[in-house]
Design an enzyme around this catalytic site. Structure first.
Site, mmCIF file in Angstrom:
data_model
loop_
_atom_site.group_PDB
_atom_site.id
_atom_site.type_symbol
_atom_site.label_atom_id
_atom_site.label_comp_id
_atom_site.label_asym_id
_atom_site.label_seq_id
_atom_site.Cartn_x
_atom_site.Cartn_y
_atom_site.Cartn_z
ATOM 1 N N ASP A 185 -5.042 32.073 -3.546
ATOM 2 C CA ASP A 185 -6.101 31.889 -2.563
ATOM 3 C C ASP A 185 -5.834 30.767 -1.560
ATOM 4 O OD1 ASP A 185 -7.376 33.798 -4.090
ATOM 5 O OD2 ASP A 185 -9.287 32.730 -4.130
ATOM 6 N N HIS A 200 -4.111 28.977 -6.533
ATOM 7 C CA HIS A 200 -4.212 28.571 -5.131
ATOM 8 C C HIS A 200 -2.852 28.138 -4.595
ATOM 9 C CE1 HIS A 200 -8.394 28.298 -6.497
ATOM 10 N NE2 HIS A 200 -8.749 28.422 -5.246
HETATM 11 ZN ZN ZN Z 1 -10.714 29.929 -1.813
#
Ligand code: ZN
Length: 264
Positions: free
Chosen positions: A83, A230
């Site tokens: 992400d 992430h």
């Molecule tokens: Zn995010």
């Protein structure tokens, strides 16, 4: 485990990913606890201040707050999701590791990052990974805005992605912070994007270190898991270092997939 209760109500075959007509259908009736699917909580009430600007913190986004967003792959395969990128420092490292282990994954990209780094969007697609819309600027409160505002945000993000890769399939949407609301799920579906949550969250955005990230992922991973990681939004060296340890383990135990872009 977060979202597990959604699974029994899913259709046995792999989920269609090109849904465009279910905004008014009872697709969201599979929420647990018989909640009120049309009651959209304020996004500020469903996300804590410590996760502002990040995803994760599943305690705030689990169970009846998913509004039907998919938390598993719907098959025995496991999906890695990255992400908040793309990011010029970390995304290339993630791509190199995935290439080394011959793994395809899904990147939930932020529109303004896509606009700033079209070369990285192209690199992601060229390596066979799939894309997920993660909003224009990671607004965790997006779900509380008007449907028109949500639609504009999501469309602008898709336009930025397609400025880099004109024919890029974008059939997934992940709400920043997992702060789902009925309107954001509905608009995403109207735009042909299936809402995507996760089932394994090592909170790597909180910088627990590569060891902790690795341990959480390898111990919680199971068939069908959607793993949240992430590749942007801060110092992600811990995530990159963890990935080097996670990939040998997961590839030995599971079939990994990029979330599909074609309805099946
Ligand atoms: Zn995010």
């Amino acid at each position: 485990m977060l979202g597990r209760s959604l699974v029994p109500d899913q259709q046995p075959q792999r989920h269609s990913t090109g849904i465009t007509s279910n905004a008014d259908a009872p697709d969201y009736a599979d929420q647990p606890n018989g909640g009120e699917p049309t009651a959209a909580p304020s996004a500020s009430g469903s996300t804590g201040p410590t996760e502002a600007g990040q995803d994760g913190s599943g305690r705030d986004a689990g169970g009846d707050k998913l509004f039907g967003a998919h938390a598993t792959t719907g098959s025995s395969r496991l999906a890695l999701t990255f992400d908040d990128g793309p990011d010029p420092q970390y995304t290339p490292q993630v791509l190199a590791l995935l290439r080394e282990f011959d793994v395809r994954a899904t990147f939930c990209v932020v529109g303004e990052n896509a606009q700033n780094h079209p070369d990285l969007i192209q690199a992601i697609v060229n390596d066979g990974h799939t894309l997920c819309n993660h909003s224009w600027q990671h607004d965790v409160g997006l779900g509380a805005r008007s449907a028109d505002a949500i639609r504009s945000d999501l469309l602008r993000t898709n336009e930025a992605i397609r400025a880099a890769v004109p024919d890029a399939p974008i059939v997934w949407y992940r709400q920043p912070g997992g702060a789902w609301t009925y309107p954001v799920v509905s608009v995403a579906s109207q735009l042909g994007m299936t809402p995507l949550h996760w089932s394994v969250d090592p909170s790597d955005w909180d910088l627990p270190g590569a060891g902790k990230i690795t341990a959480t992922v390898v111990t919680q991973a199971e068939p069908g898991s959607v793993v949240l990681l992430h590749d942007a939004g801060g110092n992600r060296q811990g995530t990159v270092d963890a990935l080097r340890r996670i990939l040998p383990d997961l590839t030995a135990r599971f079939e990994l997939e990029a979330l599909p872009t074609d309805p099946t």
